[in-house]
Write an enzyme that holds these catalytic residues in place. Structure first.
Site, short mmCIF file in Angstrom:
data_model
loop_
_atom_site.label_atom_id
_atom_site.label_comp_id
_atom_site.label_asym_id
_atom_site.label_seq_id
_atom_site.Cartn_x
_atom_site.Cartn_y
_atom_site.Cartn_z
N ASP A 1 0.70 -1.06 0.25
CA ASP A 1 0.07 -0.16 -0.30
C ASP A 1 0.74 1.22 0.18
OD1 ASP A 1 -2.48 1.47 -0.21
OD2 ASP A 1 -2.55 0.94 2.00
N ASN B 1 -10.68 -3.12 -5.73
CA ASN B 1 -9.70 -2.14 -7.06
C ASN B 1 -10.24 -1.74 -8.47
OD1 ASN B 1 -6.60 -3.42 -5.72
ND2 ASN B 1 -7.64 -1.63 -5.37
C1 FPP Z 1 -2.01 0.05 -3.38
O1 FPP Z 1 -1.77 1.50 -3.07
C2 FPP Z 1 -1.04 -0.57 -4.01
C3 FPP Z 1 -2.37 -1.76 -5.39
C4 FPP Z 1 -3.81 -1.30 -5.50
C5 FPP Z 1 -1.44 -2.00 -6.46
C6 FPP Z 1 -0.61 -2.95 -6.32
C7 FPP Z 1 0.48 -3.41 -7.09
C8 FPP Z 1 1.57 -3.73 -7.35
C9 FPP Z 1 2.64 -3.13 -6.60
C10 FPP Z 1 2.29 -3.51 -8.64
C11 FPP Z 1 1.84 -4.72 -9.55
C12 FPP Z 1 2.40 -6.26 -9.06
C13 FPP Z 1 2.83 -7.02 -8.90
C14 FPP Z 1 2.89 -8.68 -8.44
C15 FPP Z 1 3.79 -7.07 -10.36
P1 FPP Z 1 -3.25 2.75 -3.28
O2 FPP Z 1 -2.78 2.74 -4.84
O3 FPP Z 1 -3.49 2.27 -2.61
O4 FPP Z 1 -2.07 3.76 -3.17
P2 FPP Z 1 -2.17 4.73 -1.82
O5 FPP Z 1 -3.31 4.24 -1.10
O6 FPP Z 1 -1.51 5.92 -1.68
O7 FPP Z 1 -3.69 5.68 -2.74
#
Ligand code: FPP
Length: 247
Positions: free
Chosen positions: A27, A75
């Protein structure tokens, strides 16, 4: 903290008491990007680099199971371009890393309803799963269109199907064989759950499997999460007294 500190931390880990199964809610990508005046997708791009590093660090430590929350059932509410970027990044990650993953004897598994993902993603993920299915050193379990509640409801539906077919009796259902209906049927419960970015919640991650999990939270955003943070989480985990309801 530099690389030397990471080595120092790594040396503090008791290799005989490693968490068998580590889960990570990756996250903070969006906030990491915002802080730098960049689009949210830049945070995801940087986040993928950490995926590569942390998989390698866990592998080098001999962690047996690593579960990563890459895309949740919630998501889909995100802007279309962000979803598209996440899907592209997933394909790129597999494309770039699969050879190394396979050579390192790592088995790729997924949890979640893949059928809702774009076809190119399904194909690439299936290719990785198929190629690595007999690998034995570590399981890399990726949550894709995954939700803990969805997983439990799916399990209940599958149990009802088996019940109708006479494959299972009501009195046979217990905590142990309920697990066989989960995506993680071949994977032990989570020992350690890591959530960076300052949020103190589960966000629908592995709800059945966290009954006795140790949680490790940190304010670091995922794109800043380095191997030293993984080592620190394991060191802290090893200081915990796990009683599993006993004394
Ligand atoms: C949460 O941060 C992250 C995600 C919803 C996506 C996680 C995906 C990756 C790191 C890349 C793809 C994965 C792999 C296995 C290659 P957020 O966007 O919710 O951050 P925020 O809470 O600060 O908005």
């Amino acid at each position: 903290m530099n690389k030397d500190n990471a080595i120092e931390l790594k040396n503090k880990i008791d290799v005989n008491r490693l968490p068998k199964h580590i889960g990570i809610i990756m996250d903070g990508n969006g906030r990491w990007a915002k802080k730098r005046g960049l689009p949210r997708t830049a945070g995801h791009r940087e986040g993928v680099k950490r995926v590569t590093e942390i998989v390698e660090a866990a592998y080098n430590l001999n962690v047996q199971y690593l579960s990563l929350y890459a895309f949740s059932t919630e998501n889909w509410k995100r802007p279309k371009n962000e979803i598209e970027t996440l899907m592209k990044l997933l394909i790129q990650y597999i494309d770039k890393e699969i050879e190394k993953i396979h050579n390192n004897n790592i088995k790729v598994q997924t949890m979640g309803d893949l059928s809702k993902l774009p076809l190119p993603v399904i194909k690439e993920v299936n290719r990785a799963v198929e190629l690595t299915k007999n690998n034995t050193k570590m399981v890399l379990n990726i949550g894709l269109n995954y939700g803990g509640r969805d997983e439990i409801i799916r399990a209940v539906k599958n149990i009802l199907d088996d019940f109708k077919l006479g494959k299972i009796k009501k009195e046979d259902i217990n905590e142990e064989n309920f697990k066989n209906y989960l995506y993680t049927k071949d994977i032990p419960d989570l020992d350690l759950l890591i959530r960076p970015s300052g949020e103190l919640r589960l966000s629908n991650f592995m709800l059945y499997q966290v009954a006795y999990t140790e949680f490790w939270f940190s304010d670091i955003y995922w794109p800043d999460f380095k191997e030293k943070h993984l080592y620190q989480a394991i060191i802290d985990y090893q200081k915990r007294d796990r009683r599993f309801g006993g004394v």
